[in-house]
Design a protein around this motif. Structure first.
Motif, short mmCIF file in Angstrom:
data_model
loop_
_atom_site.label_atom_id
_atom_site.label_comp_id
_atom_site.label_asym_id
_atom_site.label_seq_id
_atom_site.Cartn_x
_atom_site.Cartn_y
_atom_site.Cartn_z
N SER A 99 4.61 8.71 -11.63
CA SER A 99 3.35 8.84 -10.90
C SER A 99 3.19 7.72 -9.90
N PHE A 100 2.51 8.02 -8.82
CA PHE A 100 2.22 7.04 -7.78
C PHE A 100 0.72 7.02 -7.53
N ILE A 101 0.22 5.86 -7.19
CA ILE A 101 -1.19 5.71 -6.81
C ILE A 101 -1.21 5.18 -5.38
N PHE A 102 -1.94 5.88 -4.53
CA PHE A 102 -2.09 5.46 -3.14
C PHE A 102 -3.55 5.09 -2.91
N LEU A 103 -3.77 3.89 -2.40
CA LEU A 103 -5.13 3.43 -2.13
C LEU A 103 -5.50 3.74 -0.69
N VAL A 104 -6.72 4.27 -0.50
CA VAL A 104 -7.21 4.52 0.85
C VAL A 104 -8.56 3.85 1.10
N ASP A 105 -9.21 3.38 0.06
CA ASP A 105 -10.49 2.71 0.20
C ASP A 105 -10.25 1.28 0.70
N ASP A 145 2.94 -3.70 -6.16
CA ASP A 145 4.38 -3.52 -6.00
C ASP A 145 4.63 -2.07 -5.59
N LYS A 146 5.39 -1.89 -4.54
CA LYS A 146 5.70 -0.53 -4.08
C LYS A 146 6.60 0.19 -5.06
N GLY A 147 7.39 -0.55 -5.78
CA GLY A 147 8.33 0.05 -6.72
C GLY A 147 9.67 0.31 -6.06
N SER A 148 10.69 0.33 -6.87
CA SER A 148 12.05 0.48 -6.33
C SER A 148 12.26 1.82 -5.64
N GLU A 149 11.61 2.90 -6.13
CA GLU A 149 11.78 4.21 -5.50
C GLU A 149 11.22 4.23 -4.09
N VAL A 150 10.03 3.68 -3.92
CA VAL A 150 9.40 3.65 -2.60
C VAL A 150 10.19 2.74 -1.66
N ARG A 151 10.58 1.56 -2.14
CA ARG A 151 11.37 0.66 -1.30
C ARG A 151 12.69 1.32 -0.88
N SER A 178 8.27 -1.91 3.97
CA SER A 178 9.11 -1.55 2.83
C SER A 178 9.41 -2.72 1.88
N SER A 179 8.72 -3.81 2.05
CA SER A 179 9.00 -4.97 1.19
C SER A 179 7.81 -5.30 0.30
N ASP A 180 8.04 -6.15 -0.66
CA ASP A 180 7.02 -6.64 -1.59
C ASP A 180 7.17 -8.15 -1.72
N GLY A 181 6.24 -8.74 -2.44
CA GLY A 181 6.35 -10.14 -2.80
C GLY A 181 6.39 -11.10 -1.62
N THR A 182 7.25 -12.09 -1.73
CA THR A 182 7.31 -13.15 -0.72
C THR A 182 7.80 -12.63 0.63
N ILE A 183 8.69 -11.64 0.62
CA ILE A 183 9.17 -11.08 1.89
C ILE A 183 8.01 -10.39 2.62
#
Length: 143
Positions: free
Chosen positions: A3-9, A25-31, A44-49
């Protein structure tokens, strides 16, 4: 399946990225899906990048840049947009306004973000190869 959750608010997005950044975290699948098209950039990155790219991007959108360069670009691209719409209407009797607004958005964004005009408005109504390729890439990623 996963499952994925997308925020729009906007308030939830602000909360997540400003106050709960470490929890996002976008997760490995999304990245993995985004990286062929966007590399390891802000989309397409997360964290410090991601934080590094976000800091660079946020400097581009300061009050001063909005007042100066962005305003100038928006005026110039809008003037070109109006002229081109009039030219197309005189020639063809109609204008695909959806296409023209897409061109205006892309032209203004690339000039502001990268300092490079793509010529998407000027070549109308001819197809824009960059837009076509970009749309195809997005469809391939999210199919």
């Amino acid at each position: 399946g996963r499952s994925f959750i997308f925020l729009v608010d906007p308030d939830l997005i602000d909360l997540l990225f400003r106050l709960k950044f470490g929890d996002a975290d976008k997760g490995s699948e999304v990245r993995a899906a985004l990286s062929p098209m966007f590399g390891k950039g802000i989309f397409s990155s997360d964290g410090t990048i991601w934080k590094k790219h976000r800091a660079i991007a946020s400097r581009m959108f300061t009050v001063r840049s909005l007042r100066d360069y962005m305003f100038k670009v928006f005026i110039e691209t809008t003037d070109l947009f109006i002229q081109k719409c009039e030219e197309i209407f005189e020639k063809d009797g109609e204008v695909d306004i959806y296409d023209m607004y897409n061109r205006l958005t892309l032209e203004a964004f690339t000039q502001v973000a990268f300092g490079v005009p793509l010529g998407t408005i000027a070549c109308a109504p001819q197809e824009v190869q960059f837009s076509k390729s970009f749309d195809k890439g997005v469809k391939l990623i999210f199919m």
